[in-house]
Design an enzyme around this catalytic site. Structure first.
Site, mmCIF file in Angstrom:
data_model
loop_
_atom_site.group_PDB
_atom_site.id
_atom_site.type_symbol
_atom_site.label_atom_id
_atom_site.label_comp_id
_atom_site.label_asym_id
_atom_site.label_seq_id
_atom_site.Cartn_x
_atom_site.Cartn_y
_atom_site.Cartn_z
ATOM 1 N N ASP A 125 -78.464 17.215 -68.830
ATOM 2 C CA ASP A 125 -77.519 17.800 -67.881
ATOM 3 C C ASP A 125 -77.520 16.898 -66.660
ATOM 4 O O ASP A 125 -78.498 16.849 -65.911
ATOM 5 C CB ASP A 125 -77.965 19.225 -67.510
ATOM 6 C CG ASP A 125 -77.133 19.840 -66.398
ATOM 7 O OD1 ASP A 125 -76.208 19.175 -65.880
ATOM 8 O OD2 ASP A 125 -77.425 20.994 -66.018
ATOM 9 N N VAL A 126 -76.439 16.154 -66.455
ATOM 10 C CA VAL A 126 -76.427 15.136 -65.406
ATOM 11 C C VAL A 126 -76.502 15.716 -64.001
ATOM 12 O O VAL A 126 -76.811 14.989 -63.039
ATOM 13 C CB VAL A 126 -75.192 14.215 -65.520
ATOM 14 C CG1 VAL A 126 -75.238 13.400 -66.798
ATOM 15 C CG2 VAL A 126 -73.893 15.005 -65.403
ATOM 16 N N ASN B 171 -70.688 8.042 -67.389
ATOM 17 C CA ASN B 171 -69.461 8.423 -68.074
ATOM 18 C C ASN B 171 -69.270 9.934 -68.185
ATOM 19 O O ASN B 171 -68.153 10.408 -68.367
ATOM 20 C CB ASN B 171 -69.473 7.799 -69.480
ATOM 21 C CG ASN B 171 -68.369 8.322 -70.360
ATOM 22 O OD1 ASN B 171 -67.206 7.947 -70.216
ATOM 23 N ND2 ASN B 171 -68.728 9.205 -71.293
ATOM 24 N N TYR C 127 -60.850 18.018 -60.227
ATOM 25 C CA TYR C 127 -61.108 16.777 -60.956
ATOM 26 C C TYR C 127 -60.807 15.563 -60.083
ATOM 27 O O TYR C 127 -61.626 14.641 -59.972
ATOM 28 C CB TYR C 127 -60.245 16.761 -62.217
ATOM 29 C CG TYR C 127 -60.414 15.529 -63.075
ATOM 30 C CD1 TYR C 127 -61.511 15.399 -63.913
ATOM 31 C CD2 TYR C 127 -59.456 14.506 -63.074
ATOM 32 C CE1 TYR C 127 -61.662 14.270 -64.718
ATOM 33 C CE2 TYR C 127 -59.597 13.380 -63.873
ATOM 34 C CZ TYR C 127 -60.704 13.269 -64.697
ATOM 35 O OH TYR C 127 -60.854 12.161 -65.484
ATOM 36 N N THR D 27 -58.816 11.217 -76.249
ATOM 37 C CA THR D 27 -60.130 11.765 -76.554
ATOM 38 C C THR D 27 -60.019 13.281 -76.644
ATOM 39 O O THR D 27 -58.968 13.858 -76.345
ATOM 40 C CB THR D 27 -61.149 11.413 -75.459
ATOM 41 O OG1 THR D 27 -60.742 12.053 -74.233
ATOM 42 C CG2 THR D 27 -61.232 9.905 -75.237
#
Length: 259
Positions: free
Chosen positions: A60-61, A87, A152, A187
């Site tokens: 979990d970044v 990323n 975002y 993606t």
């Protein structure tokens, strides 16, 4: 090929999409890899595919302690880290009025705080070794406005600013920090309903290349920044966007498609 021979890379969000494409390309170019993600099954399968030169770590970044754990695993397995590709990210389509504080904070925590922690923790490891390359994956939405993407875009603009600061603080210590700004990429995140390519491309008719991008096209840019070929790039911002940031066509004007 051996553009990353003897280099060790951590790739966050590496289990699928652009991260997985980057992992496969880096492995093909000789790198040893730590693939980190919260998608355990996908990550484990990819590491198994790539063999003994790759390992997967649940990560979990947004968790600072987890970052130390990933770095420790990389050092224990491969001796050190030369490349970090930040990323990992999430996308939220919602107007500002519809975005809750919790929604906003979740996107910021993963996209921006996660990148900050990687730059801080792995970056300091690189500073101690006097060399390294950090590639932060931002977005074209970190360079322009975008309706429905308030959280975002805010996170991606933040990554852009963080990259410039890190480039100044780390560059003179042997660590290069650059950012990549993908446009629309095919993606699971960018095309969540798995629409046919022809249908997706219709939404890009006003962009110079008139198509959605491929994960490999972003991965190749990250490879360049990770390799010694980009030895004089620090604080650079590279848009991999099919020309989206250049502008959109005025239909019927000279120079537009079909005119």
């Amino acid at each position: 090929m051996s553009r990353l021979r003897n280099k060790v890379a951590i790739i966050t969000g590496g289990a699928r999409g652009m991260g997985a494409a980057t992992a496969r390309l880096f492995a093909a170019e000789g790198a040893k890899l730590v693939i980190s993600d919260v998608l355990d099954d996908d990550g484990a399968r990819l590491a198994a595919e790539l063999g003994e030169r790759a390992l997967f770590v649940h990560h979990d970044v947004s968790d600072e302690n987890a970052w130390h754990g990933v770095l420790d695993r990389a050092v224990a397995a491969f001796g050190g880290v030369d490349v970090l590709v930040n990323n990992a990210g999430v996308l939220l389509f919602r107007t500002l009025a519809e975005t809750s504080k919790a929604d906003f904070e979740r996107v910021i925590d993963i996209n921006l705080v996660g990148t900050f922690l990687g730059v801080k923790i792995v970056g300091q490891h690189m500073v101690g070794r006097r060399h390294g390359s950090i590639v932060n994956i931002s977005s074209v939405d970190g360079m322009k406005g975008a309706n429905g993407l308030g959280a975002y875009a805010s996170s991606k603009w933040g990554i852009r600013g963080l990259t410039r600061v890190a480039a100044m603080e780390y560059g003179h210590k042997g660590v290069r920090v650059n950012s990549v700004h993908p446009g629309g990429i095919d993606t699971a995140m960018g095309n969540p309903y798995a629409e046919a390519r022809a249908e997706v491309n219709k939404r890009y008719a006003m962009v110079p290349l008139q198509r959605v991008g491929e994960p490999d096209e972003v991965a190749r840019t990250s490879l360049f920044l990770a390799s010694d070929e980009s030895s004089y790039l620090c604080g650079a911002e590279i848009a991999v966007d099919g020309g989206m940031l250049t502008g959109q066509y005025y239909v019927g004007f000279p120079g537009a498609p079909g005119v």
